[in-house]
Design a protein around this motif. Structure first.
Motif, short mmCIF file in Angstrom:
data_model
loop_
_atom_site.label_atom_id
_atom_site.label_comp_id
_atom_site.label_asym_id
_atom_site.label_seq_id
_atom_site.Cartn_x
_atom_site.Cartn_y
_atom_site.Cartn_z
N ILE A 22 0.72 -1.34 -0.11
CA ILE A 22 -0.07 0.17 -0.03
C ILE A 22 0.89 1.54 -0.11
N VAL A 23 0.64 2.23 -0.74
CA VAL A 23 1.27 3.49 -0.87
C VAL A 23 0.38 4.39 -0.30
N ILE A 24 0.63 5.29 0.70
CA ILE A 24 -0.35 6.19 1.60
C ILE A 24 0.32 7.43 1.17
N ASN A 25 -0.48 8.34 0.60
CA ASN A 25 -0.19 9.69 0.26
C ASN A 25 -0.49 10.79 1.09
N HIS A 26 0.50 11.72 1.33
CA HIS A 26 -0.10 12.92 2.42
C HIS A 26 -0.70 14.05 1.82
N GLY A 27 -1.33 15.11 2.64
CA GLY A 27 -1.73 16.01 2.42
C GLY A 27 -0.99 17.27 2.36
N LYS A 28 -1.50 18.43 2.38
CA LYS A 28 -0.54 19.69 2.54
C LYS A 28 -0.89 20.63 3.75
N ASP A 29 0.08 20.85 4.58
CA ASP A 29 -0.16 21.83 5.80
C ASP A 29 0.00 23.09 5.39
N PRO A 30 -0.75 23.96 6.08
CA PRO A 30 -0.50 25.45 5.75
C PRO A 30 1.06 25.83 5.74
N GLY A 31 1.27 26.93 5.14
CA GLY A 31 2.63 27.44 4.91
C GLY A 31 3.64 26.57 3.97
N ARG A 32 4.93 26.85 4.08
CA ARG A 32 5.81 26.21 3.18
C ARG A 32 5.77 24.61 3.10
N PRO A 33 5.63 24.16 2.03
CA PRO A 33 5.78 22.46 1.71
C PRO A 33 7.05 21.98 2.42
N SER A 34 8.19 22.80 2.20
CA SER A 34 9.35 22.35 2.60
C SER A 34 9.68 22.22 4.27
N LEU A 35 8.79 22.87 5.00
CA LEU A 35 8.65 22.88 6.08
C LEU A 35 7.99 21.70 6.95
N GLN A 36 7.08 21.15 6.11
CA GLN A 36 6.29 20.01 6.58
C GLN A 36 7.05 18.84 6.71
N SER A 37 6.58 18.28 7.98
CA SER A 37 7.59 17.13 8.49
C SER A 37 7.40 15.73 7.77
N ARG A 38 8.13 14.94 8.11
CA ARG A 38 7.98 13.64 7.49
C ARG A 38 6.55 12.88 7.89
N ASP A 39 5.77 12.42 6.88
CA ASP A 39 4.52 11.83 7.32
C ASP A 39 4.80 10.33 7.24
N ARG A 40 4.26 9.93 8.19
CA ARG A 40 4.32 8.14 8.49
C ARG A 40 3.15 7.54 8.28
N PHE A 41 1.80 8.16 8.88
CA PHE A 41 0.61 7.53 8.90
C PHE A 41 0.99 6.15 9.65
N TYR A 42 1.44 6.31 10.84
CA TYR A 42 2.06 5.45 11.81
C TYR A 42 0.83 4.37 12.04
N HIS A 43 -0.50 4.88 12.48
CA HIS A 43 -1.67 3.97 12.66
C HIS A 43 -2.01 3.25 11.74
N MET A 44 -2.19 3.75 10.44
CA MET A 44 -2.71 2.88 9.31
C MET A 44 -1.50 2.12 8.77
N ALA A 45 -0.39 2.42 8.85
CA ALA A 45 0.77 1.54 8.52
C ALA A 45 0.84 0.34 9.37
N SER A 46 0.52 0.51 10.69
CA SER A 46 0.68 -0.66 11.42
C SER A 46 -0.69 -1.74 11.05
N VAL A 47 -1.72 -1.19 11.07
CA VAL A 47 -2.85 -2.30 10.40
C VAL A 47 -2.39 -2.86 9.24
N PHE A 48 -1.72 -2.30 8.30
CA PHE A 48 -1.38 -3.11 7.22
C PHE A 48 -0.30 -4.02 7.43
N VAL A 49 0.82 -3.53 8.08
CA VAL A 49 1.78 -4.44 8.22
C VAL A 49 1.32 -5.70 9.16
N LYS A 50 0.22 -5.73 9.88
CA LYS A 50 -0.30 -6.93 10.77
C LYS A 50 -0.82 -7.81 9.57
#
Length: 423
Positions: free
Chosen positions: A76-104
């Motif tokens: 599964i490839v999970i794709n992020h949204g856009k925070d307000p402000g400069r995109p380069s300042l947006q932190s790395r998205d992990r979608f941790y909770h969803m990722a754990s469901v799929f790894v299981k």
């Protein structure tokens, strides 16, 4: 009176006196997307790789999770949204909770940061109010991620799905207009893009964009929007989906009830699984993707409860000025998961919802405090340890009894930090 109670009384009085000094503190709210930690989750073999994209092979910062073993794993490839402000300042998205469901369930997970976001190369590519073009442009990086994945021996290139949240959902549906070998389905979580600049009619633009994608759609999809989504409410979600379906797109719309304060953040919430999992599993079965749990992923460790105080005993929280105590009172009204951190120099912050509120609270507090910060409470219980108090409170009390600094001298004030809330 016990020694610890006496110390608490002394420190409360000392901080009250210090709060009257002009150089003691100021409030500052830090961005919710502030990076928390570079620690990777070994339980799901988390790592960060660089995926080439575009004609110039721009590198995309991409988080990978996967089960133990060599694979090949469905993807599964999970794709992020856009925070307000400069995109380069947006932190790395992990979608941790969803990722754990799929790894299981035996999946590998890839979360690419698109061009111009976080530490990815290139520049953010904005097509202004042309929402159709925005979706197609962002889809290019998802296509590059899929192409990279098909070349990896640990990926089953015949069993892949693409999901996206917010701007990533718009991009995922735009991607579905292409022939995508091995991609069996798309999942759109609150997909769209809001643009209030230059009198952009972004709502009608989104409806037009999804109509365009529906006319060319080649991949079935699942759409999920909440009743209290602050960006794309029920009326707009229905219009977008109706335009997509009328044009020929295959997609089932799930309109779920109000979720906490804002359904737009549902996917990032620890409690979001209760909303999205059942419909997602049904969709996965329909397109021939696995749903059975085959991997044990232990729950992340959490701080141990202590008997220092009850969580709602505001007077027991050490080091806080009156402003800090008001903040803690406000914190007690926040949603779980949540965490509150303090420092011996009077710094404080709280975080709620999203990934790792414990880490976010500590990182935000420590970034602006003279002294190291420690967690005081998590969710509905206190985690503070008495042995830490003895040393820290005595030091703070001693400092509080020293002569007040010269107000004309240069100073480095302690920061009382504001809240940090997950997006």
């Amino acid at each position: 009176m016990s020694n610890i109670h006496a110390i608490r009384t002394l420190i409360s009085a000392s901080i009250a006196a210090l709060a009257m000094l002009p150089a003691f503190g100021f409030s500052q709210e830090l961005p919710a997307s502030m990076p928390v930690t570079s620690t990777l989750d070994y339980r799901m073999n988390e790592r960060v790789i660089q995926v080439p994209a575009g004609p110039d092979d721009v590198l995309l910062e991409t988080t990978v999770f996967q089960p133990d073993g060599a694979g090949p794993f469905p993807l599964i490839v999970i794709n992020h949204g856009k925070d307000p402000g400069r995109p380069s300042l947006q932190s790395r998205d992990r979608f941790y909770h969803m990722a754990s469901v799929f790894v299981k369930r035996g999946y590998a997970v890839m979360v690419p940061m698109r061009q111009g976001f976080s530490k990815s190369g290139g520049r953010y590519r904005d097509r202004g109010c042309d929402m159709t073009a925005n979706g197609y442009t962002q889809a290019e990086d998802i296509r590059a991620t899929l192409a990279y994945a098909r070349q990896q021996p640990w990926i089953d290139g015949g069993r892949m799905i693409v999901a996206g949240q917010s701007y990533g959902g718009l991009a995922a549906i735009a991607l579905g207009t292409e022939a995508l070998p091995g991609v069996r389905g798309l999942i759109n979580f609150a997909g769209g893009l809001r643009d209030d600049s230059n009198r952009c009619a972004w709502r009608s633009q989104l409806v037009a964009a999804f109509a365009d994608y529906g006319a060319k759609a080649k991949v079935p999809s699942l759409w999920m929007y909440g009743q209290n989504d602050s960006l794309f409410g029920p009326e707009l979600a229905s219009r977008m989906h109706a335009a997509y379906a009328a044009a020929g797109g295959r997609g089932r719309l799930v309109e779920f009830p109000a979720f906490k304060r804002d359904a737009h953040g549902m996917l990032a919430s620890r409690d979001g699984e209760k909303v999205w999992l059942q419909d997602t599993e049904q969709f996965l079965r329909e397109i021939g993707m696995p749903t059975a749990i085959v991997v044990d992923v232990p729950a992340p460790p959490s701080p141990a409860r202590t008997d220092y105080a009850q969580v709602d005993d505001i007077a027991a929280v050490p080091f806080l000025s009156e402003t800090g105590r008001r903040a803690y009172r406000d914190y007690l009204t926040k949603m779980t998961p949540r965490a509150f951190a303090v420092s011996a120099s009077g710094g404080w912050t709280w975080a709620e919802e999203g990934e790792d509120p414990d880490g976010r609270a500590l990182a935000t507090c420590s970034a602006k405090s003279k002294e190291p910060c420690r967690l005081y409470s998590v969710d509905d219980y206190v985690v503070w340890h008495d042995e830490r108090i003895d040393r820290a409170e005595k030091a703070a009390a001693t400092a509080a009894l020293m002569p007040a600094p010269n107000p004309t001298a240069e100073s480095d004030p302690t920061t009382s930090v504001g809240s940090t809330t997950a997006r």
